[in-house]
Design a protein around this motif. Structure first.
Motif, PDB file in Angstrom:
ATOM      1  N   SER A 105       0.855  -1.187   0.000  1.00  0.00           N
ATOM      2  CA  SER A 105       0.000   0.000   0.000  1.00  0.00           C
ATOM      3  C   SER A 105       0.887   1.231   0.000  1.00  0.00           C
ATOM      4  O   SER A 105       2.105   1.137   0.150  1.00  0.00           O
ATOM      5  CB  SER A 105      -0.915   0.016   1.233  1.00  0.00           C
ATOM      6  N   ASN A 106       0.274   2.405  -0.157  1.00  0.00           N
ATOM      7  CA  ASN A 106       1.080   3.632  -0.137  1.00  0.00           C
ATOM      8  C   ASN A 106       1.642   3.914   1.248  1.00  0.00           C
ATOM      9  O   ASN A 106       2.468   4.800   1.430  1.00  0.00           O
ATOM     10  CB  ASN A 106       0.267   4.832  -0.643  1.00  0.00           C
ATOM     11  N   ASN A 107       1.188   3.130   2.230  1.00  0.00           N
ATOM     12  CA  ASN A 107       1.727   3.210   3.584  1.00  0.00           C
ATOM     13  C   ASN A 107       2.750   2.103   3.832  1.00  0.00           C
ATOM     14  O   ASN A 107       3.153   1.864   4.953  1.00  0.00           O
ATOM     15  CB  ASN A 107       0.586   3.111   4.607  1.00  0.00           C
ATOM     16  N   GLN A 188       8.460   5.653  -4.222  1.00  0.00           N
ATOM     17  CA  GLN A 188       7.379   6.635  -4.082  1.00  0.00           C
ATOM     18  C   GLN A 188       6.053   6.141  -4.658  1.00  0.00           C
ATOM     19  O   GLN A 188       4.995   6.693  -4.345  1.00  0.00           O
ATOM     20  CB  GLN A 188       7.779   7.950  -4.751  1.00  0.00           C
ATOM     21  N   ASN A 189       6.089   5.108  -5.503  1.00  0.00           N
ATOM     22  CA  ASN A 189       4.857   4.583  -6.097  1.00  0.00           C
ATOM     23  C   ASN A 189       4.361   3.318  -5.418  1.00  0.00           C
ATOM     24  O   ASN A 189       3.494   2.625  -5.956  1.00  0.00           O
ATOM     25  CB  ASN A 189       5.083   4.305  -7.588  1.00  0.00           C
ATOM     26  N   LYS A 190       4.879   2.985  -4.268  1.00  0.00           N
ATOM     27  CA  LYS A 190       4.505   1.741  -3.584  1.00  0.00           C
ATOM     28  C   LYS A 190       2.996   1.678  -3.354  1.00  0.00           C
ATOM     29  O   LYS A 190       2.343   2.683  -3.093  1.00  0.00           O
ATOM     30  CB  LYS A 190       5.255   1.602  -2.260  1.00  0.00           C
ATOM     31  N   GLY A 191       2.478   0.453  -3.485  1.00  0.00           N
ATOM     32  CA  GLY A 191       1.046   0.247  -3.312  1.00  0.00           C
ATOM     33  C   GLY A 191       0.268   0.235  -4.608  1.00  0.00           C
ATOM     34  O   GLY A 191      -0.895  -0.167  -4.627  1.00  0.00           O
ATOM     35  N   ASN A 192       0.900   0.668  -5.711  1.00  0.00           N
ATOM     36  CA  ASN A 192       0.244   0.640  -7.014  1.00  0.00           C
ATOM     37  C   ASN A 192       0.440  -0.712  -7.691  1.00  0.00           C
ATOM     38  O   ASN A 192       1.390  -1.440  -7.398  1.00  0.00           O
ATOM     39  CB  ASN A 192       0.803   1.749  -7.917  1.00  0.00           C
ATOM     40  N   TYR A 239      -6.217  -6.278  -3.261  1.00  0.00           N
ATOM     41  CA  TYR A 239      -6.666  -4.919  -2.962  1.00  0.00           C
ATOM     42  C   TYR A 239      -8.182  -4.886  -2.932  1.00  0.00           C
ATOM     43  O   TYR A 239      -8.860  -5.758  -3.485  1.00  0.00           O
ATOM     44  CB  TYR A 239      -6.135  -3.894  -3.979  1.00  0.00           C
TER      45      TYR A 239
END
Length: 242
Positions: A105-107, A188-192, A239
């Motif tokens: 995830s973005n976290n 910076q694009n983690k979670g995609n 997801y």
């Protein structure tokens, strides 16, 4: 032989941000023990239950739930309150009959509620490979596992194995190649999630780079920050509704 001495606590100000702690309410928090994941990419079971899932209210309540054998991680009972859980781990909480998978995830990591049909399956990235003998390769996986397979099953580093847990039977091999789906697990694009459009070979000064289509946008990311999760669609539920 008992465990060596060492601090079992960590200052909250030093804890990873993705733990989601209120850092000014208390001074210390549980430290993860060395295990299948390092501290920068994992969550101790007590923090997961109390601060992220909020199924318990205090450390003592979390400790009681864990030490009574109510928590299964990847199909095995874990009674260590400091046990680290990380990417793609499956956590089953018997007392509330809920099962979670830790997904990108973005976290960095987020728990996703999954069905009982998926609790015995897991995706593991191949991060290392060596020959044991003429007939056997040993593969190192991102969650600390090492599995040995016949050399006829020649799997490349960077591929993903769909495993049955806890038996570790290989159900499917997902190769890192064009048009396959990947999850971004760092940067910076983690979670995609996106489709591999092109693979740029590595050099002495440049790592292997993937061109990935994410929501009609084209981004570049080192292959070490990605994980293959499927071909035409993800092999597992990774997801929620978007």
């Amino acid at each position: 032989m008992g465990r060596k001495a060492g601090s079992k606590i960590l200052k909250r100000s030093m804890a990873p941000n993705f733990w989601g702690l209120a850092k000014k309410q208390k001074r210390f928090v549980t430290r993860t023990r060395p295990g299948p994941h390092n501290m920068k990419s994992s969550i101790p079971l007590t923090v997961l239950l109390r601060d992220i899932l909020r199924v318990t209210k205090t450390y003592n309540e979390s400790k009681s739930v864990i030490t009574e054998g109510n928590i299964h991680v990847d199909g095995k009972v874990r009674t260590d309150t400091h046990f680290p859980v990380g990417l793609m781990d499956v956590i089953e909480i018997n007392k509330i009959n809920q099962i979670y998978r830790l997904v990108p995830s973005n976290n960095l990591l987020s728990p996703l509620l999954i069905s009982t049909e998926e609790k015995n399956m897991k995706l593991c990235k191949v991060i290392g490979k060596k020959s044991l003998n003429q007939n056997t390769y040993q593969y190192s996986l991102h969650d600390g596992r090492n599995i040995s397979l016949n050399t006829e099953t020649d799997i490349s580093v960077g591929s993903t194995l769909k495993l049955e847990i806890p038996s570790q039977k290989v159900l499917k091999v997902l190769e890192l190649k064009k048009d396959n789906l990947v999850a971004l697990i760092g940067g910076q694009n983690k979670g995609n999630f996106g489709k591999v459009i092109n693979i740029k070979s590595s050099s002495i000064t440049r790592p292997e780079i993937l061109e990935i289509e994410v929501n009609t946008n084209l981004i570049e990311a080192p292959s070490k920050m990605t994980m293959v999760v499927g071909e035409n669609k993800p092999e597992l539920h990774l997801y929620g509704e978007k």
